[in-house]
Enzyme design. Structure first.
Site, short mmCIF file in Angstrom:
data_model
loop_
_atom_site.label_atom_id
_atom_site.label_comp_id
_atom_site.label_asym_id
_atom_site.label_seq_id
_atom_site.Cartn_x
_atom_site.Cartn_y
_atom_site.Cartn_z
N TYR A 157 0.79 -1.23 -0.11
CA TYR A 157 -0.07 -0.01 0.16
C TYR A 157 0.77 1.29 0.03
O TYR A 157 0.53 2.26 -0.75
CB TYR A 157 -0.79 0.05 1.32
CG TYR A 157 -2.06 1.30 1.16
CD1 TYR A 157 -3.08 1.28 0.52
CD2 TYR A 157 -1.59 2.08 2.15
CE1 TYR A 157 -3.84 2.15 0.70
CE2 TYR A 157 -2.65 3.18 2.31
CZ TYR A 157 -3.79 3.22 1.67
OH TYR A 157 -4.57 4.19 1.75
N LYS A 161 1.18 4.31 -2.76
CA LYS A 161 0.68 5.62 -2.76
C LYS A 161 2.07 6.59 -2.85
O LYS A 161 1.77 7.86 -3.29
CB LYS A 161 0.30 5.79 -1.23
CG LYS A 161 -1.07 5.19 -0.98
CD LYS A 161 -2.07 5.47 -2.14
CE LYS A 161 -3.61 5.07 -1.54
NZ LYS A 161 -4.50 5.49 -2.60
P1 NAP Z 1 -13.12 2.23 0.82
O1 NAP Z 1 -14.44 2.72 1.67
O2 NAP Z 1 -12.73 0.92 0.70
O3 NAP Z 1 -13.47 2.49 -0.67
C1 NAP Z 1 -12.81 2.55 -1.91
C2 NAP Z 1 -13.77 2.42 -2.89
O4 NAP Z 1 -12.92 1.76 -4.33
C3 NAP Z 1 -14.69 1.12 -2.93
O5 NAP Z 1 -15.83 1.92 -3.38
C4 NAP Z 1 -14.38 0.12 -3.82
O6 NAP Z 1 -15.29 -0.92 -4.23
C5 NAP Z 1 -13.54 0.84 -4.91
N1 NAP Z 1 -12.53 -0.11 -5.51
C6 NAP Z 1 -12.07 -1.16 -5.15
N2 NAP Z 1 -11.33 -1.89 -6.05
C7 NAP Z 1 -11.70 -1.28 -7.32
C8 NAP Z 1 -11.50 -1.35 -8.62
N3 NAP Z 1 -10.63 -2.34 -9.15
N4 NAP Z 1 -11.98 -0.47 -9.39
C9 NAP Z 1 -12.80 0.63 -9.17
N5 NAP Z 1 -13.06 0.76 -7.93
C10 NAP Z 1 -12.61 -0.08 -6.91
O7 NAP Z 1 -11.84 2.96 0.93
P2 NAP Z 1 -11.61 4.65 1.42
O8 NAP Z 1 -11.18 4.55 3.08
O9 NAP Z 1 -12.93 5.54 1.44
O10 NAP Z 1 -10.50 5.22 0.71
C11 NAP Z 1 -10.75 5.80 -0.41
C12 NAP Z 1 -9.11 6.35 -1.05
O11 NAP Z 1 -8.69 7.23 0.03
C13 NAP Z 1 -8.41 5.05 -1.35
O12 NAP Z 1 -7.50 5.58 -2.22
C14 NAP Z 1 -7.44 4.84 -0.01
O13 NAP Z 1 -6.36 4.39 -0.37
C15 NAP Z 1 -7.35 6.37 0.38
N6 NAP Z 1 -7.06 6.77 1.83
C16 NAP Z 1 -7.80 6.29 2.71
C17 NAP Z 1 -7.65 6.49 4.12
C18 NAP Z 1 -8.52 6.22 5.24
O14 NAP Z 1 -8.10 6.00 6.30
N7 NAP Z 1 -9.64 5.56 5.02
C19 NAP Z 1 -6.18 7.15 4.40
C20 NAP Z 1 -5.71 7.53 3.47
C21 NAP Z 1 -5.84 7.28 2.08
P3 NAP Z 1 -15.50 -2.16 -2.97
O15 NAP Z 1 -16.09 -1.58 -1.69
O16 NAP Z 1 -16.35 -3.04 -3.83
O17 NAP Z 1 -13.91 -2.79 -2.77
#
Ligand code: NAP
Length: 250
Positions: A157, A161
């Site tokens: 991961y 990033k």
């Molecule tokens: P999340 O709730 O798991 O949402 C991720 C989304 O991406 C889901 O809708 C997921 O669908 C979709 N996805 C997964 N695989 C995919 C694919 N192959 N093609 C298209 N869409 C796909 O995650 P989040 O926490 O909102 O995170 C969103 C972004 O922020 C990510 O890039 C994550 O790395 C980044 N981020 C998050 C955090 C945190 O603390 N939450 C911190 C830093 C960065 P499914 O649900 O079906 O898998």
């Protein structure tokens, strides 16, 4: 509040979490939003669209797997055919498969890199064509604080990033001449489905590391994305904006 009226905006991974809130926020600012995610999330995408519509926003959805080049190119073609343009791309789709480096399986490395980094590359490449023709575009990549500082148990991961931050800078340099900006937002720990299953003691430890003393919200991230998408951010490119409660001050 920024005016994004008339801006066709594609948000990947928009079926839940940060992507859902980014899509909702940009629609509230007047953008025509296309919410994208994988077919398994179609029900969630319909829920997101209904909520945006009820709030007076304009949105539709497209199903695509960002790790598949054909799927990504078809997604961008669909957006341009439906709306005649693509102004803003938000590369938000991302996954984690955490394990200590020495135990990390090759398929876990590939799965995370394919979605988080290759996915952003494929979407950027496909979106750059209509943006170059328009002589206007905004590409916004959702990176992570751990891509800037490393994190035990997340070699795949973190690498994805950190790579995304490099991709952002290169995209910014290559496309600046066509009036296209590329920036990243690096969230700290944000309360979403991705983090909700963490043990309470881990969350408490995170909060101790954060000067502002709390996890962030998806709305904190959406606000930074809305700014970067706006006309007001037209002289900012190649940047990574930290939205991490002070956890890392680069
Ligand atoms: P999340 O709730 O798991 O949402 C991720 C989304 O991406 C889901 O809708 C997921 O669908 C979709 N996805 C997964 N695989 C995919 C694919 N192959 N093609 C298209 N869409 C796909 O995650 P989040 O926490 O909102 O995170 C969103 C972004 O922020 C990510 O890039 C994550 O790395 C980044 N981020 C998050 C955090 C945190 O603390 N939450 C911190 C830093 C960065 P499914 O649900 O079906 O898998």
């Amino acid at each position: 509040m920024f005016d994004l009226s008339g801006k066709v905006t594609l948000v990947t991974g928009a079926s839940q979490g940060i992507g859902e809130v980014i899509a909702t926020c940009l629609a509230q600012m007047g953008a025509q939003v296309v919410c994208a995610s994988i077919p398994a999330t179609e029900g969630d995408l319909q829920r997101v669209l209904a909520a945006i519509g009820e709030a007076g926003g304009k949105a539709d959805y497209v199903l695509a797997d960002v790790s598949n080049g054909d799927s990504v190119r078809a997604m961008v073609t669909t957006v341009v055919e439906r709306h005649g343009a693509l102004h803003v791309l938000v590369n938000n789709a991302g996954i984690t498969k955490d394990r200590l480096l020495i135990q990390l399986k090759e398929e876990e490395w590939d799965a995370v890199l394919n979605i988080n980094l290759k996915g952003a590359f494929l979407c950027t490449q496909a979106a750059a064509r209509p943006m170059m023709k328009q002589r206007w575009g905004r590409i916004i990549n959702i990176a992570s604080v751990v891509g800037q500082m490393g994190n035990a148990g997340q070699a795949n991961y973190v690498s994805s990033k950190a790579g995304l931050i490099g991709l952002t800078k290169t995209t910014a340099r290559e496309l600046a001449g066509r009036n296209i900006t590329a920036n990243a937002v690096a969230p700290g720990y944000i309360a979403t489905p991705m983090t909700e299953n963490l043990p309470e003691e881990v969350k408490a430890e995170f909060n101790r590391q954060i000067p502002l003393g709390r996890m962030g919200t998806p709305a904190d991230i959406a606000a930074a994305v809305a700014f970067l998408a706006s006309e007001e951010a037209s002289y900012i490119t190649g940047c990574t904006i930290p939205v991490n409660g002070g956890m890392l001050m680069p």
